[in-house]
Design a protein around this motif. Sequence first.
Motif, PDB file in Angstrom:
ATOM      1  N   SER A 174      76.917  12.509  24.401  1.00  0.00           N
ATOM      2  CA  SER A 174      75.997  12.609  23.148  1.00  0.00           C
ATOM      3  C   SER A 174      75.357  11.377  22.760  1.00  0.00           C
ATOM      4  CB  SER A 174      76.892  13.080  22.065  1.00  0.00           C
ATOM      5  OG  SER A 174      77.637  14.335  22.159  1.00  0.00           O
ATOM      6  N   LEU A 175      76.034  10.129  22.959  1.00  0.00           N
ATOM      7  CA  LEU A 175      75.176   9.031  22.516  1.00  0.00           C
ATOM      8  C   LEU A 175      74.088   8.661  23.674  1.00  0.00           C
ATOM      9  CD1 LEU A 175      78.223   6.627  21.248  1.00  0.00           C
ATOM     10  CD2 LEU A 175      76.153   7.472  20.053  1.00  0.00           C
ATOM     11  N   TRP A 176      74.552   8.973  24.748  1.00  0.00           N
ATOM     12  CA  TRP A 176      73.583   8.748  26.213  1.00  0.00           C
ATOM     13  C   TRP A 176      72.160   9.521  25.761  1.00  0.00           C
ATOM     14  CZ3 TRP A 176      72.958  12.755  29.647  1.00  0.00           C
ATOM     15  CH2 TRP A 176      71.843  12.371  30.563  1.00  0.00           C
ATOM     16  N   ILE A 177      72.466  10.709  25.354  1.00  0.00           N
ATOM     17  CA  ILE A 177      71.221  11.703  25.119  1.00  0.00           C
ATOM     18  C   ILE A 177      70.468  11.226  24.161  1.00  0.00           C
ATOM     19  CG2 ILE A 177      70.776  13.852  24.453  1.00  0.00           C
ATOM     20  CD1 ILE A 177      71.390  13.838  27.285  1.00  0.00           C
ATOM     21  N   THR A 223      75.673  -0.532  24.822  1.00  0.00           N
ATOM     22  CA  THR A 223      76.592  -1.437  24.642  1.00  0.00           C
ATOM     23  C   THR A 223      76.607  -1.816  23.294  1.00  0.00           C
ATOM     24  OG1 THR A 223      75.893  -2.208  27.027  1.00  0.00           O
ATOM     25  CG2 THR A 223      77.026  -3.989  25.617  1.00  0.00           C
ATOM     26  N   ALA A 224      75.769  -1.952  22.399  1.00  0.00           N
ATOM     27  CA  ALA A 224      75.823  -2.640  21.026  1.00  0.00           C
ATOM     28  C   ALA A 224      76.471  -1.467  20.399  1.00  0.00           C
ATOM     29  CB  ALA A 224      74.297  -2.762  20.440  1.00  0.00           C
ATOM     30  N   ILE A 225      76.275  -0.064  20.445  1.00  0.00           N
ATOM     31  CA  ILE A 225      76.905   0.960  19.623  1.00  0.00           C
ATOM     32  C   ILE A 225      78.283   0.987  19.805  1.00  0.00           C
ATOM     33  CG2 ILE A 225      76.953   3.336  19.426  1.00  0.00           C
ATOM     34  CD1 ILE A 225      73.792   3.251  20.112  1.00  0.00           C
ATOM     35  N   GLN A 226      78.605   0.655  21.198  1.00  0.00           N
ATOM     36  CA  GLN A 226      80.151   0.752  21.392  1.00  0.00           C
ATOM     37  C   GLN A 226      80.958  -0.116  20.855  1.00  0.00           C
ATOM     38  OE1 GLN A 226      79.414   2.598  26.018  1.00  0.00           O
ATOM     39  NE2 GLN A 226      80.184   0.490  25.711  1.00  0.00           N
ATOM     40  N   GLN A 227      80.515  -1.253  20.217  1.00  0.00           N
ATOM     41  CA  GLN A 227      81.132  -2.229  19.842  1.00  0.00           C
ATOM     42  C   GLN A 227      81.959  -1.625  18.248  1.00  0.00           C
ATOM     43  OE1 GLN A 227      81.623  -4.616  21.562  1.00  0.00           O
ATOM     44  NE2 GLN A 227      80.491  -3.473  22.891  1.00  0.00           N
ATOM     45  N   LEU A 228      81.266  -0.508  17.874  1.00  0.00           N
ATOM     46  CA  LEU A 228      81.755   0.241  16.496  1.00  0.00           C
ATOM     47  C   LEU A 228      83.022   0.790  16.641  1.00  0.00           C
ATOM     48  CD1 LEU A 228      78.471   1.706  15.222  1.00  0.00           C
ATOM     49  CD2 LEU A 228      79.599  -0.349  14.301  1.00  0.00           C
ATOM     50  N   ASP A 229      83.362   1.058  17.842  1.00  0.00           N
ATOM     51  CA  ASP A 229      84.803   1.821  18.470  1.00  0.00           C
ATOM     52  C   ASP A 229      85.487   0.820  19.339  1.00  0.00           C
ATOM     53  OD1 ASP A 229      84.564   4.749  17.007  1.00  0.00           O
ATOM     54  OD2 ASP A 229      82.633   4.278  17.827  1.00  0.00           O
ATOM     55  N   GLY A 237      80.520   5.377  16.248  1.00  0.00           N
ATOM     56  CA  GLY A 237      79.387   4.973  16.934  1.00  0.00           C
ATOM     57  C   GLY A 237      78.343   6.191  16.745  1.00  0.00           C
ATOM     58  N   LEU A 238      78.960   7.407  17.039  1.00  0.00           N
ATOM     59  CA  LEU A 238      78.090   8.635  16.987  1.00  0.00           C
ATOM     60  C   LEU A 238      77.430   9.007  15.793  1.00  0.00           C
ATOM     61  CD1 LEU A 238      76.959  11.244  18.531  1.00  0.00           C
ATOM     62  CD2 LEU A 238      78.974  12.213  17.989  1.00  0.00           C
ATOM     63  N   LEU A 239      78.376   8.876  14.780  1.00  0.00           N
ATOM     64  CA  LEU A 239      77.807   9.032  13.197  1.00  0.00           C
ATOM     65  C   LEU A 239      76.901   8.007  12.870  1.00  0.00           C
ATOM     66  CD1 LEU A 239      81.158  10.116  11.583  1.00  0.00           C
ATOM     67  CD2 LEU A 239      79.327  11.503  12.252  1.00  0.00           C
ATOM     68  N   GLY A 240      77.175   6.866  13.222  1.00  0.00           N
ATOM     69  CA  GLY A 240      76.242   5.710  12.925  1.00  0.00           C
ATOM     70  C   GLY A 240      74.994   5.724  13.690  1.00  0.00           C
ATOM     71  N   VAL A 241      74.963   6.353  14.818  1.00  0.00           N
ATOM     72  CA  VAL A 241      73.800   6.478  15.506  1.00  0.00           C
ATOM     73  C   VAL A 241      72.765   7.724  14.870  1.00  0.00           C
ATOM     74  CG1 VAL A 241      72.601   7.423  17.681  1.00  0.00           C
ATOM     75  CG2 VAL A 241      74.181   5.449  17.679  1.00  0.00           C
ATOM     76  N   ILE A 242      73.615   8.801  14.437  1.00  0.00           N
ATOM     77  CA  ILE A 242      72.957  10.001  13.880  1.00  0.00           C
ATOM     78  C   ILE A 242      72.474   9.394  12.372  1.00  0.00           C
ATOM     79  CG2 ILE A 242      73.329  12.246  12.935  1.00  0.00           C
ATOM     80  CD1 ILE A 242      75.294  12.659  15.287  1.00  0.00           C
ATOM     81  N   ALA A 243      73.141   8.560  11.863  1.00  0.00           N
ATOM     82  CA  ALA A 243      72.627   8.166  10.397  1.00  0.00           C
ATOM     83  C   ALA A 243      71.447   7.489  10.641  1.00  0.00           C
ATOM     84  CB  ALA A 243      73.842   7.549   9.752  1.00  0.00           C
TER      85      ALA A 243
END
Length: 403
Positions: A174-177, A223-229, A237-243
């Motif tokens: 989902s993050l990739w998409i 790479t940056a987003i994954q640091q949240l998890d 990361g998923l909720l953060g990106v959606i927000a």
Amino acid sequence: MLATPPWKLAPDLPWHVFTSPLSKWAVQPSFVIGEYLFMACAAVALVHALLQGEQRRRHLLVWFGALLAGTANDMIFMALPLVDNFWQAQATVMLTPRLPLYIPCVYLCFMYFPTVSTWRLNLPPLSCAALTGLAALVFYAPYDIVGAKFLWWTWHDTDLPIANRLLGAPIGSSLWIITFTATFAWLLNRVISGDKAVSKRTFVRGLVVVAALSSLIMVLQMTAIQQLDGGIPGIRGLLGVIALYGGIAFAGWRRALPDAPRKGDRALIAAALLYFATLMVVLAVFDPQTHRSASLHQTYGPCHVKATDIAGHVRYRYLCADDFDEDFSFECINREAPQGPWFINKRPAAGSEWYTVCGRPHKSFSRWMLGVSALCLLGMLLYSYLLGGVCRESGGFQGPGSA
């Protein structure tokens, strides 16, 4: 010297460029529906692009750019052993032993539909790209859930980047998409922003830019987003990106100047509605435990042999029948005739990459059905709104970022 054509590759494997749809229906009926559904939607998208009059080149650039950038991304990740974590089922039309023809059509659909639909709002470039990424998630997510459940592909069993899953679909997917499609849209909009007519030079430059940079910029974001998890894709990361993407899209919404529907938009809406409805019907009607997929899969071998992926995460090199947790099993093999040299004692032989897996029944059908139905209904509303419900009294297409 000519390169070896796809149909001459891997002569030791029992794959075919063409397989009878009836033969495939006998073992994996939902996959036949999914395969031709995406081919049909990709064809509708091409017709839609051709109907756009003075904006034809702009839309064709999205179509061909999605085909090029998407297929390149798929081939890159299949070619690199350290990130190779998915295997496609054998479709009725195969380009290589691992690439069905319908997969480029999948890229075309989840990149073309969101990109041109979001254009209708005439948002600022960054907001347009953010909304495109979120719209792509809505388009892709139900396919990601349904396809994995019915063995349209299989995942690497212990690869950490795809370990965290929602309804069987990896959060990393989902993050990739979101990031990949948003990057594609942003790059494309930047290339064409100064050339509304999209000259041949701009067209070629657009293809080169999205093919060369979409995957690279996506990886940097991931790479940056994954640091949240803790270094792997997860729910934070998923909720953060959606927000974050939602906030960027909302910030530009005040400057939106929606266009009236254009020629061909009704056909695109109809294709989107058919797409979402079909995925709901597939999940509701078909039984995953009647499905089986004979194809390339994660190499079978001894349990707990460790390997390291490209990010330094430890995973198991081989799939082991005594210790795996996926939506397939080998139970149907025990009820069937021997499967040839790739099987020993009704299990894949050690070192086998080609073998048969069997679908498993739903653990919670109501949960899967509710999740997929909610996503599909959201998709129906979103694309109907973008393509048919955001009309102005006057004004023609202005292109992304023109507001």
